[in-house]
Structure formats: structure tokens, C-alpha cells
Design a protein around this motif. Structure first.
Motif, PDB file in Angstrom:
ATOM      1  N   ARG A 190       0.837  -1.201   0.000  1.00  0.00           N
ATOM      2  CA  ARG A 190       0.000   0.000   0.000  1.00  0.00           C
ATOM      3  C   ARG A 190       0.876   1.257   0.000  1.00  0.00           C
ATOM      4  N   ALA A 191       1.911   1.270   0.819  1.00  0.00           N
ATOM      5  CA  ALA A 191       2.789   2.440   0.899  1.00  0.00           C
ATOM      6  C   ALA A 191       3.572   2.628  -0.394  1.00  0.00           C
ATOM      7  N   ALA A 228      -2.395   9.949   5.005  1.00  0.00           N
ATOM      8  CA  ALA A 228      -3.011   8.988   5.922  1.00  0.00           C
ATOM      9  C   ALA A 228      -1.949   8.056   6.512  1.00  0.00           C
ATOM     10  N   LEU A 229      -0.979   7.668   5.703  1.00  0.00           N
ATOM     11  CA  LEU A 229       0.104   6.826   6.188  1.00  0.00           C
ATOM     12  C   LEU A 229       0.942   7.573   7.231  1.00  0.00           C
ATOM     13  N   TRP A 238       8.524   3.012   8.349  1.00  0.00           N
ATOM     14  CA  TRP A 238       7.662   2.273   9.276  1.00  0.00           C
ATOM     15  C   TRP A 238       6.832   1.239   8.517  1.00  0.00           C
ATOM     16  N   ALA A 239       6.410   1.610   7.311  1.00  0.00           N
ATOM     17  CA  ALA A 239       5.588   0.707   6.502  1.00  0.00           C
ATOM     18  C   ALA A 239       6.432  -0.317   5.746  1.00  0.00           C
ATOM     19  N   GLY A 240       7.751  -0.178   5.818  1.00  0.00           N
ATOM     20  CA  GLY A 240       8.616  -1.134   5.121  1.00  0.00           C
ATOM     21  C   GLY A 240       8.754  -0.854   3.642  1.00  0.00           C
ATOM     22  N   ALA A 241       8.392   0.366   3.211  1.00  0.00           N
ATOM     23  CA  ALA A 241       8.411   0.680   1.780  1.00  0.00           C
ATOM     24  C   ALA A 241       9.783   1.099   1.292  1.00  0.00           C
ATOM     25  N   THR A 242      10.639   1.586   2.168  1.00  0.00           N
ATOM     26  CA  THR A 242      11.947   2.080   1.773  1.00  0.00           C
ATOM     27  C   THR A 242      12.860   2.126   2.994  1.00  0.00           C
TER      28      THR A 242
END
Length: 328
Positions: free
Chosen positions: A36-37, A51-52, A134-138
Motif C-alpha cells: 500500500r505504501a 493517511a500513512l 515504518w511501513a517497510g516501503a523504503t
């Protein structure tokens, strides 16, 4: 709870309080949240990325859901500005070029923004990237080492305390509610969010004390009540419907701002009105003039660092004149 089936839906479709929204995202599987991120970053989708960021700020920071509306507005605006710049300059948000953050800060400065505003924009950009990590996207942390502009002008010079003549003119024209608000700022030294949150249960008129139950960082403190503020609160209580609930009738920052702005207009001094913080500085400056102790003023204003208090207090240029008079 969201599932990976719903990953194509906008994050903002899930409404409710901030904690509920944070749980909706934090409750995703690691892979679902990461996808999602990544998708939001690829599309530079502002609402989804905000929102993230909001979910991260609400669930994984020390302030959490108690971040002030003012701070959240600043972060939201900062994320929006960064995305506009990223879109216009073909940034890959997840893998920005090594020099891109510095160029972004330079562009903000070149646009004429004040250093404090540039700093706020950079802080918001940093929050967005912490949320993406935090979201693990980068793993990117592009603003960690970026140089920020320094403001050489003291805050007390840029936005000095109100003058006593202005405060007295406002009080002379104020109704009981306006007077209570103005005095909570200029005599009790409260932040506007603190003033609007005061409840009658926090007010101890016989003891001449006021409990700030949820100050900045959710720290409580006790502040003394001046004689004039006690009189104003007694007058307000006399016309209030009960002895419970909030002291002031306004819940929104904007409503209180408009009320004092209109009061200044009635006084014919609208050009002198500069919002709420100058009132808080007025309180700090008055107290320092009386006690000559920055540490005590810091406790009064709810500052953790005395250096912060020094930026609030206007010290007369000849403050040392009497002290050096008898030097031998």
C-alpha cells in the motif's frame, strides 16, 4: 480490519478517530502495508501518503494521538508541498537522488519562505519518510543530513510580546468570555490549546491555582492565577450554565482567533493583533521582570529547556545598567 483484498481502495476511505485509522493501517500484514505504501509513493498520492504519515505519527511516536492540531496542520501542509515539488521534479520518492533533498530545501528558501517555515517543511518531509520506513516501503532517510537554514533573528524580535497598552485596551472592551481567554494567555501564559482545554474542575480560585492537565507533550503543570484573572473567571462562572465542563465556549482555534481579532477591531487596534503566542510571551516577559529567573519562568510556561524560554522573554536593553553601576 483491512485485508489485502482492499489494497486498491483509498486509505482515506476509512474514517473515524485517529487511533482507529492508525489501527486500520497498523493492523495490516507487513506485506499488505508495504504494498500500500509503495503504491501511494509511486503515484505520489497525497491523501494516501498523508493517511500513512498520520497513522505513523499517531501510533509510533511519543506524542501519539495527542499531537496538537497545529502540529498536524503543519505536517499535512509540509507533505503536500513536498509532493508538489517531487511531482514537478520527477522524484522517485522511494529512491530519491542524493542531491535532491538539498535542492528541495534550496527551492523552499529561494521561494522567499522564512527559515522557520522551511524548517517546518523539512520536519514534515522527515515525518513522511519515517512513515514510509515504518511501513517497510523504503530504507531511505534523505533528509537526515540535509542542511537547514538558520534564522539569525530571535523569535522575540520577530514576534515580540504584546505591549501593556494593547492588552489593557483589549481588556477594557472585552466581554467576560473574551477577558477570560485573553487573561489565560497574558497572565497564566497558557498556549491556546491549553486555554481552550481548561475545565472548571481544573480551576482552584480559593487556592489561586490552575491545573494545566494536558500541556504540550501531555505534561501537566500548576500555574498561579493573578488577581485580575481570578476576577475574570469568577465573573465568567457567574454567567455560566454550570460548574462543570469547559471554561471557555470555543472549541476551535479558528473560532477563538476570530473572536480576539474582532475584539481588536472594536478597539481600533486590529493592526496590533498578532495571534495568541504574543500573549504568552507577554506573560513570560512580565514574570521574568518580577523574578529575574529564567528557570522559574520556564516552569511557569511549561518549557523543558530554559533556552526555549529565553526566546520568549523580552529583556530590556539596559537590563544590566543597575547591576554594573557600582563596579569598581
Amino acid at each position: 480490519m483491512l485485508s489485502s483484498v482492499h489494497m486498491t481502495q483509498s486509505i482515506q476511505a476509512y474514517t473515524g478517530d485517529r487511533l482507529a485509522q492508525a489501527r486500520a493501517l497498523a493492523g495490516l500484514t507487513d506485506e499488505a502495508l508495504r504494498v500500500r505504501a509503495i503504491t501511494a509513493a509511486r503515484d505520489k498520492a497525497f491523501e494516501d501518503l498523508w493517511a500513512l504519515t498520520l497513522a505513523y505519527l499517531s501510533s509510533d511516536t511519543s506524542a501519539g494521538v495527542k499531537l496538537s492540531p497545529h502540529t498536524l496542520r503543519a505536517y499535512r501542509k509540509g507533505v503536500e508541498v513536498l509532493l508538489e515539488h517531487a511531482s514537478g521534479n520527477a522524484w522517485n520518492l522511494l529512491h530519491p537522488g542524493r542531491r535532491e533533498p538539498g535542492l528541495y530545501v534550496a527551492a523552499l528558501t529561494a521561494s522567499g519562505l522564512k527559515p522557520a517555515t522551511v524548517m517546518a517543511r523539512v520536519a514534515a518531509a522527515g515525518a513522511l519518510y519515517r512513515a514510509l520506513r515504518w511501513a517497510g516501503a523504503t530504507d531511505a532517510d534523505p533528509f537526515a543530513d540535509v542542511k537547514r537554514p538558520k534564522d539569525r533573528t530571535k523569535g522575540v524580535v520577530k514576534n515580540p510580546p504584546y505591549r501593556a497598552e494593547f492588552v489593557q485596551a483589549m481588556l477594557a472592551e472585552a466581554d467576560v468570555r473574551e477577558a477570560a481567554l485573553l487573561l489565560l494567555l497574558t497572565h497564566a501564559g497558557l498556549r491556546i490549546a491549553e486555554a481552550l482545554a481548561v475545565e472548571w474542575v481544573h480551576v482552584n480560585l480559593p487556592g489561586r491555582r490552575l491545573l494545566v492537565a494536558h500541556g504540550k507533550g501531555d505534561k501537566a503543570r500548576i500555574v498561579p492565577l493573578s488577581g485580575r484573572l481570578r476576577e475574570a473567571l469568577e465573573a465568567l462562572r457567574a454567567v455560566s450554565s454550570g460548574r462543570d465542563g469547559f471554561v471557555l465556549p470555543w472549541r476551535a482555534y479558528s473560532s477563538a482567533y476570530e473572536r480576539l481579532q474582532m475584539l481588536a477591531l472594536r478597539c481600533g487596534r486590529e493592526h496590533e493583533f498578532r495571534g495568541f503566542h504574543a500573549g504568552r510571551k507577554y506573560a513570560g516577559t512580565q514574570l521574568y521582570a518580577a523574578v529575574k529567573d529564567f528557570t522559574r519562568v520556564a516552569g511557569f510556561l511549561g518549557h523543558e529547556q530554559v533556552d526555549t524560554t529565553r526566546r520568549y522573554v523580552e529583556v530590556p536593553e539596559d537590563d544590566l545598567a543597575d547591576a554594573v553601576e557600582a563596579f569598581r
